[in-house]
Design a protein around this motif. Structure first.
Motif, PDB file in Angstrom:
ATOM      1  N   ARG A 177       9.690   6.075   2.326  1.00  0.00           N
ATOM      2  CA  ARG A 177       9.136   6.960   1.286  1.00  0.00           C
ATOM      3  C   ARG A 177       7.671   7.254   1.590  1.00  0.00           C
ATOM      4  NH1 ARG A 177       7.851   3.173  -4.095  1.00  0.00           N
ATOM      5  NH2 ARG A 177       6.564   1.691  -2.969  1.00  0.00           N
ATOM      6  N   SER A 227       6.483  -2.821  -1.214  1.00  0.00           N
ATOM      7  CA  SER A 227       6.127  -2.454  -2.588  1.00  0.00           C
ATOM      8  C   SER A 227       4.605  -2.367  -2.659  1.00  0.00           C
ATOM      9  CB  SER A 227       6.598  -3.523  -3.588  1.00  0.00           C
ATOM     10  OG  SER A 227       5.947  -4.751  -3.332  1.00  0.00           O
ATOM     11  N   VAL A 228       4.113  -1.655  -3.641  1.00  0.00           N
ATOM     12  CA  VAL A 228       2.668  -1.633  -3.892  1.00  0.00           C
ATOM     13  C   VAL A 228       2.213  -3.058  -4.193  1.00  0.00           C
ATOM     14  CG1 VAL A 228       0.862  -0.759  -5.429  1.00  0.00           C
ATOM     15  CG2 VAL A 228       2.743   0.754  -4.728  1.00  0.00           C
TER      16      VAL A 228
HETATM   17  O1  LIG Z   1       5.959  -0.147  -5.102  1.00  0.00           O
HETATM   18  C1  LIG Z   1       6.570   0.084  -6.154  1.00  0.00           C
HETATM   19  N1  LIG Z   1       6.554  -0.852  -7.147  1.00  0.00           N
HETATM   20  C2  LIG Z   1       7.223  -0.653  -8.352  1.00  0.00           C
HETATM   21  O2  LIG Z   1       7.184  -1.535  -9.235  1.00  0.00           O
HETATM   22  C3  LIG Z   1       7.924   0.557  -8.503  1.00  0.00           C
HETATM   23  N2  LIG Z   1       8.656   1.064  -9.527  1.00  0.00           N
HETATM   24  C4  LIG Z   1       9.088   2.302  -9.130  1.00  0.00           C
HETATM   25  O3  LIG Z   1       9.778   3.074  -9.845  1.00  0.00           O
HETATM   26  N3  LIG Z   1       8.653   2.566  -7.874  1.00  0.00           N
HETATM   27  C5  LIG Z   1       7.918   1.505  -7.461  1.00  0.00           C
HETATM   28  N4  LIG Z   1       7.241   1.240  -6.307  1.00  0.00           N
END
Ligand SMILES: O=c1[nH]c(=O)c2[nH]c(=O)[nH]c2[nH]1
Length: 302
Positions: A177, A227-228
């Motif tokens: 993404r 993930s962030v």
């Molecule tokens: O990196 C992410 N963390 C999330 O907690 C989250 N929630 C989401 O809908 N997209 C993402 N992306």
């Protein structure tokens, strides 16, 4: 109705300030900042009894900012904030705490004919360097440094899968993404006993800011982000390692979404999944992910 003043502080916000340093080699350095000072202390009577005796006017605070900038270095901004905050405590016995917030705006030196220009600069982005200092009588000076408004994007190298699913879930898992955020990072220094102590450590402020900025950018670029949440934790860990006098690192990262657009209605155009090229950047809503990272021997733990 019986009432009481539960808390009060006051001061001048959005004091804009520019300082030039003329060097002996004919080059000049410039600093532009926005300063806010807020005072606390024995000031309640102004609110409750219309008695302004103890009020150091907000205009006086503005003049003090200018004079302090003339008489002292404004770099690093942490030292300037400490000097300014301590001034209020030292000068006014009835003032118990001074809050000094500084936003440093970017003026990057221009390259002209392949060389750094001696006195021309450009605003190379909305990113700012921030300082929040509090000088409190008898308690020394606490300082939080930070970065704000650093807008970054990576076009691949980001995933988000394995998250909780239930009847409210529509988001598909993704292994590729776009990831974009506007970095807001902050780091809290161990409390300083005095302005002298801040002065002694003045080299570490610029180094920590450079390290934090580099670590943030390199980690964002290099990690195949799951993930962030995980990416910001890796950033914070490295900043703690690079800056021994930093006690805690905070990140607040919006997840600025880029939505795929289904164009199959137009002659069967393929523009989703692996074929996605044209996206719709979203202004809102955005995810917002925040954390504080401390050393593992610190308390409290999450
Ligand atoms: O990196 C992410 N963390 C999330 O907690 C989250 N929630 C989401 O809908 N997209 C993402 N992306």
């Amino acid at each position: 109705m019986p009432a009481q003043l539960a808390s009060a502080r006051y001061g001048k916000d959005n004091v804009r300030l520019y300082k030039v340093q003329r060097n002996s080699d004919q080059t000049q350095d410039v600093t532009e900042m926005t300063v806010c000072t807020l005072l606390e202390g024995d000031i309640a009577a102004s609110w409750t009894h219309a008695d302004n005796t103890n009020i150091v006017a907000t205009d006086t605070q503005k003049q003090t900012i200018y004079v302090t900038a003339k008489l002292n270095p404004v770099n690093p901004p942490e030292l300037f904030a400490a000097i300014l905050g301590q001034h209020y405590i030292d000068t006014y016995p009835h003032i118990t705490a001074a809050h000094v917030d500084i936003i440093v705006h970017r003026w990057a030196r221009m390259e002209v004919d392949g060389k750094p220009h001696p006195h021309s600069f450009l605003r190379d982005g909305a990113e700012t360097r921030t300082v929040q200092a509090v000088a409190r009588r008898g308690e020394g000076i606490s300082i939080r440094s930070g970065i704000k408004g650093l807008l970054v994007l990576k076009s691949t190298g980001s995933q988000f899968w394995g998250f909780h699913r239930d009847e409210y879930t529509r988001l598909p898992e993704t292994w590729d993404r776009i990831l974009s955020t506007e970095v807001e990072a902050g780091w809290h220094w161990k409390r300083f006993g005095s302005v002298e102590e801040v002065k002694k450590d003045q080299e570490s402020f610029n180094k920590a800011w450079e390290d934090a900025r580099r670590i943030t950018l390199e980690t964002f670029a290099k990690e195949n982000s799951p993930s962030v949440q995980n990416t910001m934790y890796l950033m914070g860990e490295q900043i703690l390692e690079a800056a021994p006098k930093v006690e805690a690192v905070e990140y607040s990262l919006p997840n600025k979404h880029y939505f795929e657009i289904d164009l199959s209605w137009f002659k069967g155009l393929k523009n989703t999944g692996e074929d996605a090229e044209v996206y719709a950047p979203q202004t809102d809503p955005n995810g917002l992910i925040q954390c504080t990272i401390t050393r593992s021997n610190a308390s409290p733990k999450l």
